[in-house]
Design an enzyme around this catalytic site. Structure first.
Site: not given
Length: 252
Positions: A83, A186, A246
């Site tokens: 890809k 998917c 964080c």
């Protein structure tokens, strides 16, 4: 910029909010795109056409016939090709003036941190939860803004996480890494073809705005799209001070 660049990017330069200064910031930027599929395709193509100087594509997969329904960076002739190689070919055809780095690998750990540390902005266009968290952690560590998108079935989402702002939440504030999560792919659920185009294009738009420092980015907001009804919802996101990535709970 030379005369050819001034002509190529003239429609950006004509915008008062961008001008030559903004376009120069775009041409000097380095975008790291994790995933060269449904989201990564439109995101990369718009960033290339806009003139982002360096684009690094990271994906370890090859083009499959089932990808072509939505992954517009790849063609039938590219089936079986990596890809990132197919993407590099497409992006260079769109804009031969920019630099495309194609990495056929699943970046993780130290390698992922190396790539993130070299980027101006990161676009998370991947399709799995573990990679999203790894990318987010690296972006927080190196203070690199992250544009995160996701799409499945008829549902899409997008947000910006900018750890340069101490008040900005990170991806883990929204989806804690220790929270039970059912991975949906998917291949099992399907995805509406134009949905990834909508979300991926928006990722490119947010990335360009962040690069130039214009407008209001989606930091602190999560946009949700129901494409079946074409309805948007915006949800505010606050920084979690106990976030393991964080927040104050994060070890020094």
């Amino acid at each position: 910029m030379n005369d050819q660049q001034l002509l190529r990017y003239s429609r950006h330069i004509l915008l008062d909010q961008i001008g030559i200064e903004g376009q120069q910031k775009i041409t000097e930027a380095h975008a790291l795109i994790i995933g060269a599929g449904g989201l990564g395709s439109p995101a990369a193509m718009y960033l290339a056409s806009a003139g982002v100087g360096t684009i690094t594509l990271v994906d370890n997969d090859s083009v499959d016939l089932t990808n072509l329904q939505r992954q517009i960076m790849h063609t039938t002739a590219a089936v079986g090709m990596a890809k990132v190689s197919s993407g590099k070919h497409t992006l260079e055809a769109i804009n031969p003036e920019i630099r495309i780095i194609a990495l056929q690998e699943r970046a993780a750990d130290a390698r992922l941190e190396e790539l993130v540390s070299q980027a101006s902005i990161v676009l998370d266009c991947c399709d799995n939860f573990a990679t999203r968290h790894a990318v987010n952690a690296a972006c927080v560590k190196f203070g690199v803004p992250l544009v995160s998108g996701a799409a499945i079935s008829f549902d899409g989402q997008i947000s910006v996480f900018d750890s340069r702002d101490e008040e900005s939440p990170c991806y883990a504030c929204l989806f804690p890494p220790d929270q039970p999560f059912e991975e949906v792919l998917c291949s099992s659920m399907g995805v509406f073809s134009p949905l990834v185009g909508i979300i991926g294009s928006m990722q490119a738009a947010e990335a360009l705005k962040v690069i130039m420092g214009i407008g209001r980015a989606l930091s602190g907001r999560l946009l949700l799209l129901d494409a079946l009804r074409m309805e948007w919802n915006s949800i505010g996101i606050s920084k979690n001070m106990q976030c393991s990535v964080c927040g104050q709970a994060h070890p020094d």
